[in-house]
Design a protein around this motif. Structure first.
Motif, PDB file in Angstrom:
ATOM      1  N   GLY A 151       0.801  -1.215   0.000  1.00  0.00           N
ATOM      2  CA  GLY A 151       0.000   0.000   0.000  1.00  0.00           C
ATOM      3  C   GLY A 151       0.832   1.261   0.000  1.00  0.00           C
ATOM      4  O   GLY A 151       0.307   2.345  -0.288  1.00  0.00           O
ATOM      5  N   VAL A 152       2.113   1.156   0.320  1.00  0.00           N
ATOM      6  CA  VAL A 152       3.043   2.278   0.147  1.00  0.00           C
ATOM      7  C   VAL A 152       3.508   2.242  -1.303  1.00  0.00           C
ATOM      8  O   VAL A 152       4.121   1.275  -1.742  1.00  0.00           O
ATOM      9  N   ASP A 153       3.204   3.304  -2.048  1.00  0.00           N
ATOM     10  CA  ASP A 153       3.465   3.309  -3.488  1.00  0.00           C
ATOM     11  C   ASP A 153       4.847   3.825  -3.850  1.00  0.00           C
ATOM     12  O   ASP A 153       5.307   3.635  -4.981  1.00  0.00           O
ATOM     13  N   GLY A 154       5.511   4.504  -2.930  1.00  0.00           N
ATOM     14  CA  GLY A 154       6.839   5.026  -3.198  1.00  0.00           C
ATOM     15  C   GLY A 154       7.396   5.692  -1.966  1.00  0.00           C
ATOM     16  O   GLY A 154       6.666   6.005  -1.016  1.00  0.00           O
ATOM     17  N   LEU A 155       8.710   5.897  -1.964  1.00  0.00           N
ATOM     18  CA  LEU A 155       9.393   6.523  -0.835  1.00  0.00           C
ATOM     19  C   LEU A 155      10.208   7.700  -1.348  1.00  0.00           C
ATOM     20  O   LEU A 155      10.818   7.631  -2.418  1.00  0.00           O
ATOM     21  N   PHE A 156      10.221   8.770  -0.555  1.00  0.00           N
ATOM     22  CA  PHE A 156      10.904  10.000  -0.928  1.00  0.00           C
ATOM     23  C   PHE A 156      11.890  10.352   0.177  1.00  0.00           C
ATOM     24  O   PHE A 156      11.518  10.414   1.354  1.00  0.00           O
ATOM     25  N   ILE A 157      13.137  10.600  -0.195  1.00  0.00           N
ATOM     26  CA  ILE A 157      14.189  10.865   0.774  1.00  0.00           C
ATOM     27  C   ILE A 157      14.379  12.370   0.909  1.00  0.00           C
ATOM     28  O   ILE A 157      14.531  13.083  -0.093  1.00  0.00           O
ATOM     29  N   GLY A 158      14.378  12.852   2.166  1.00  0.00           N
ATOM     30  CA  GLY A 158      14.597  14.264   2.452  1.00  0.00           C
ATOM     31  C   GLY A 158      15.973  14.479   3.062  1.00  0.00           C
ATOM     32  O   GLY A 158      16.148  14.310   4.274  1.00  0.00           O
ATOM     33  N   PRO A 159      16.978  14.851   2.259  1.00  0.00           N
ATOM     34  CA  PRO A 159      18.334  14.966   2.782  1.00  0.00           C
ATOM     35  C   PRO A 159      18.525  16.046   3.850  1.00  0.00           C
ATOM     36  O   PRO A 159      19.418  15.916   4.692  1.00  0.00           O
ATOM     37  N   SER A 160      17.719  17.105   3.837  1.00  0.00           N
ATOM     38  CA  SER A 160      17.930  18.180   4.808  1.00  0.00           C
ATOM     39  C   SER A 160      17.610  17.731   6.230  1.00  0.00           C
ATOM     40  O   SER A 160      18.408  17.914   7.154  1.00  0.00           O
ATOM     41  N   ASP A 161      16.434  17.145   6.426  1.00  0.00           N
ATOM     42  CA  ASP A 161      16.097  16.640   7.756  1.00  0.00           C
ATOM     43  C   ASP A 161      16.961  15.440   8.119  1.00  0.00           C
ATOM     44  O   ASP A 161      17.300  15.248   9.289  1.00  0.00           O
ATOM     45  N   LEU A 162      17.321  14.639   7.125  1.00  0.00           N
ATOM     46  CA  LEU A 162      18.211  13.514   7.398  1.00  0.00           C
ATOM     47  C   LEU A 162      19.555  14.014   7.897  1.00  0.00           C
ATOM     48  O   LEU A 162      20.106  13.482   8.872  1.00  0.00           O
ATOM     49  N   ALA A 163      20.084  15.048   7.267  1.00  0.00           N
ATOM     50  CA  ALA A 163      21.345  15.624   7.729  1.00  0.00           C
ATOM     51  C   ALA A 163      21.231  16.106   9.166  1.00  0.00           C
ATOM     52  O   ALA A 163      22.131  15.868   9.986  1.00  0.00           O
ATOM     53  N   ALA A 164      20.126  16.774   9.482  1.00  0.00           N
ATOM     54  CA  ALA A 164      19.924  17.246  10.853  1.00  0.00           C
ATOM     55  C   ALA A 164      19.871  16.089  11.836  1.00  0.00           C
ATOM     56  O   ALA A 164      20.457  16.138  12.926  1.00  0.00           O
ATOM     57  N   SER A 165      19.177  15.018  11.453  1.00  0.00           N
ATOM     58  CA  SER A 165      19.080  13.839  12.309  1.00  0.00           C
ATOM     59  C   SER A 165      20.447  13.200  12.529  1.00  0.00           C
ATOM     60  O   SER A 165      20.694  12.580  13.568  1.00  0.00           O
ATOM     61  N   MET A 166      21.358  13.353  11.584  1.00  0.00           N
ATOM     62  CA  MET A 166      22.704  12.785  11.675  1.00  0.00           C
ATOM     63  C   MET A 166      23.689  13.716  12.385  1.00  0.00           C
ATOM     64  O   MET A 166      24.884  13.422  12.465  1.00  0.00           O
ATOM     65  N   GLY A 167      23.190  14.856  12.880  1.00  0.00           N
ATOM     66  CA  GLY A 167      24.068  15.824  13.532  1.00  0.00           C
ATOM     67  C   GLY A 167      24.826  16.697  12.556  1.00  0.00           C
ATOM     68  O   GLY A 167      25.848  17.292  12.908  1.00  0.00           O
ATOM     69  N   LEU A 168      24.310  16.818  11.332  1.00  0.00           N
ATOM     70  CA  LEU A 168      24.981  17.571  10.268  1.00  0.00           C
ATOM     71  C   LEU A 168      24.030  18.622   9.705  1.00  0.00           C
ATOM     72  O   LEU A 168      23.841  18.747   8.494  1.00  0.00           O
ATOM     73  N   LEU A 169      23.432  19.396  10.581  1.00  0.00           N
ATOM     74  CA  LEU A 169      22.426  20.382  10.206  1.00  0.00           C
ATOM     75  C   LEU A 169      22.947  21.298   9.089  1.00  0.00           C
ATOM     76  O   LEU A 169      24.025  21.876   9.197  1.00  0.00           O
ATOM     77  N   GLY A 170      22.151  21.403   8.018  1.00  0.00           N
ATOM     78  CA  GLY A 170      22.510  22.279   6.916  1.00  0.00           C
ATOM     79  C   GLY A 170      23.553  21.713   5.972  1.00  0.00           C
ATOM     80  O   GLY A 170      24.011  22.417   5.072  1.00  0.00           O
ATOM     81  N   GLN A 171      23.915  20.457   6.146  1.00  0.00           N
ATOM     82  CA  GLN A 171      24.983  19.857   5.338  1.00  0.00           C
ATOM     83  C   GLN A 171      24.449  18.658   4.549  1.00  0.00           C
ATOM     84  O   GLN A 171      24.981  17.559   4.628  1.00  0.00           O
ATOM     85  N   GLN A 172      23.403  18.889   3.769  1.00  0.00           N
ATOM     86  CA  GLN A 172      22.788  17.772   3.049  1.00  0.00           C
ATOM     87  C   GLN A 172      23.684  17.185   1.963  1.00  0.00           C
ATOM     88  O   GLN A 172      23.407  16.092   1.461  1.00  0.00           O
ATOM     89  N   ASP A 173      24.773  17.898   1.598  1.00  0.00           N
ATOM     90  CA  ASP A 173      25.727  17.353   0.638  1.00  0.00           C
ATOM     91  C   ASP A 173      26.955  16.746   1.316  1.00  0.00           C
ATOM     92  O   ASP A 173      27.930  16.393   0.628  1.00  0.00           O
ATOM     93  N   HIS A 174      26.912  16.618   2.640  1.00  0.00           N
ATOM     94  CA  HIS A 174      28.022  15.971   3.361  1.00  0.00           C
ATOM     95  C   HIS A 174      28.150  14.521   2.874  1.00  0.00           C
ATOM     96  O   HIS A 174      27.142  13.848   2.622  1.00  0.00           O
ATOM     97  N   PRO A 175      29.366  14.018   2.731  1.00  0.00           N
ATOM     98  CA  PRO A 175      29.537  12.644   2.230  1.00  0.00           C
ATOM     99  C   PRO A 175      28.753  11.591   3.001  1.00  0.00           C
ATOM    100  O   PRO A 175      28.256  10.625   2.405  1.00  0.00           O
TER     101      PRO A 175
END
Length: 266
Positions: A169-193
């Motif tokens: 029933g989930v038709d697709g998934l979308f990745i949000g790098p900005s919030d993901l970066a924040a969750s990883m302790g890399l706020l504002g660094q969505q292009d961090h390796p």
């Protein structure tokens, strides 16, 4: 005369391949209509970080109707009551933010389906979704007229991405790098390796599950990297960001004292 249901975003992905789109965050039906005629494949009409309520969402859905573009609507949360209202407005394609577990994803599937397979309240006779019961069989076929996308935005979601992708029933998934970066302790660094590596890990896992995968990538080099990695849909700009950067460039051209420092658009 019975009416037909518009093509879903999931159907577009299956039939037409990669879909490139932009955010519509202004809350303006006029701006939404301008963007709808741009030649892009899809628009994300956002209500999580934008000044949108039910009335403005309705006006924007009406404004883009008839253009060759797929509108996807993002609510501020996966609240079933709110989703019911969005669906009744005629939003066929939903992107739900901050989905961290397969249990959350399964709850969202139930929220967008009528009983006995879900908990969506029945109000089709009152709703634009069914064109006020002018679409034959809407109640029994409604789930086939919808696309449910969930957003991967945290470390927990990355850890659970395969299980989330496996939810029926989930038709697709979308990745949000900005919030993901924040969750990883890399706020504002969505292009961090490390962030890029996490995004590419999710792309592989989602593709392996046979589900479409999307990503947000405003920087062209980043967008092209994720295209090469196999994303099926992506967002490459936003109405408000284009206006902000464009107006700043105009000021810098004609006003010597204008601030010409480069600013991030996402």
């Amino acid at each position: 005369m019975p009416l037909r249901v518009e093509e879903t975003f999931a159907a577009r992905l299956a039939a037409r391949g990669r879909q490139t789109g932009m955010w519509v965050c202004s809350g303006s039906p006029l701006v939404a209509e301008i963007c709808a005629g741009s030649g892009l494949d899809w628009l994300l009409i956002d209500a999580e970080h934008s000044p949108n309520g039910l009335e403005s969402l309705l006006a924007q859905l009406q404004a883009v109707h008839g253009y060759p573009v797929a509108p996807v609507v993002r609510p501020p949360s996966g609240d079933p009551v709110l989703l019911k209202q969005y669906l009744d407005l005629g939003a066929q394609n939903l992107l739900i933010p901050m989905v961290d577990t397969p249990e959350q994803a399964a709850d969202l599937v139930r929220a967008v389906r009528y009983p006995p397979h879900g908990i969506r309240g029945v109000g089709s006779a009152l709703a634009r979704a069914s064109r006020w019961n002018r679409i034959d069989g809407y109640l029994h076929n409604a789930e086939d007229t919808l696309t449910l996308l969930v957003q991967i935005e945290t470390v927990a979601a990355v850890e659970n991405v395969a299980a989330i992708a496996d939810v029926d029933g989930v038709d697709g998934l979308f990745i949000g790098p900005s919030d993901l970066a924040a969750s990883m302790g890399l706020l504002g660094q969505q292009d961090h390796p490390d962030v890029v590596a996490a995004v590419e890990h999710c792309i592989r896992e989602i593709k392996a599950a046979g589900k479409p995968v999307g990503v947000n990538a405003f920087a062209e080099a980043t967008a092209r990297r994720y295209i090469a990695a196999g994303v099926d849909f992506l967002l490459v700009g936003a109405d408000v960001a284009l206006l902000a950067r464009g107006s700043e460039a105009l000021a810098a051209t004609y006003i010597s004292s204008a601030d010409d420092d480069a600013r991030a658009s996402y």
